[in-house]
Scaffold this active site. Sequence first.
Site, PDB file in Angstrom:
ATOM      1  CB  SER A 163     -14.417 -29.699  22.584  1.00  0.00           C
ATOM      2  OG  SER A 163     -15.007 -28.587  21.932  1.00  0.00           O
ATOM      3  CE1 TYR A 187     -19.668 -31.455  23.662  1.00  0.00           C
ATOM      4  CE2 TYR A 187     -18.611 -29.338  23.320  1.00  0.00           C
ATOM      5  CZ  TYR A 187     -18.760 -30.674  22.985  1.00  0.00           C
ATOM      6  OH  TYR A 187     -17.988 -31.226  21.984  1.00  0.00           O
TER       7      TYR A 187
END
Length: 242
Positions: A127, A140
């Site tokens: 990401s 995350y």
Amino acid sequence: MFVSSAISLSPPGRAVGRVSGRHEDVGEQFARELADLGAPAEFVRADVRFDADVKDLVDRAVARFGRIDVAFNNAGTEGTPGPVTEVTDEGYQATFDTNVKGTLLCLKHEFRVMREQGGGSIVNVSSGYGLMGYPGATLYVGSKHAVVGITKAAALEGAAHGIRVNAVAPGYTRTAMYERFTGDDTARDAVDSVLPMHRAGTPEEIAEAVQFLGSDRASYVTGHILLVDGGLMAGGPLFPSS
Ligand SMILES: NC(=O)c1ccc[n+]([C@@H]2O[C@H](COP(=O)([O-])OP(=O)(O)OC[C@H]3O[C@@H](n4cnc5c(N)ncnc54)[C@H](OP(=O)(O)O)[C@@H]3O)[C@@H](O)[C@H]2O)c1
């Protein structure tokens, strides 16, 4: 033969080989859509947090198609966002078990098959948050940074065996996760308006990058993290918006 650990759909919901996830209704429908497009596909229910599930997914792919040319380790979760002071065991597990352990288990079983068949190509999903921080998303962010490191180490382990390992690092992408992250249309418009292209990406735009990395066109590319973020990381959050 292509194997994917999860499916990314563009809300309201609508993408050869074997696809998996935890929800059979979504997976079966997706496999039917692929078959209608002329790409024979089969859904296998698999939770990447569990070694036995991933082993079963990979073994069934090989039993049906004989080999795995490309594997796409897409399964991921935003977990339970919150400040670092509120990190819990449950929150850690909810995030790291899927994003980190899941990626490792997929690599473990894909490597087993690809080493035996003499090569293959694996695409992980990190990401933009695997390359920068974001307050309130420590778990995350940490898990997606781990995917970057895992991708590089695995690429070196695979190189001499003809196995390439790369990752895509999407920016904001219009999926169910993005809908949850942004909340409602007003918040979504606000996020879109500060992005360099004034819009989030689409799953199709991420898929183009995955297809390239997975294919022989990328035959000398391994250990690479390919940002597909519409320029977000080019300037950081303080870039002058036009
Ligand atoms: N959307 C974004 O803006 C964005 C940005 C950067 C990176 N990403 C990454 O892109 C990937 C795809 O995300 P998305 O946006 O498509 O999210 P999503 O809409 O929430 O879809 C996540 C997918 O992962 C599957 N999944 C989740 N946990 C799983 C598990 N333990 N085992 C097997 N499958 C699991 C889900 O299927 P089931 O629920 O059926 O299991 C679903 O197909 C993720 O790795 C995510 O972190 C997304």
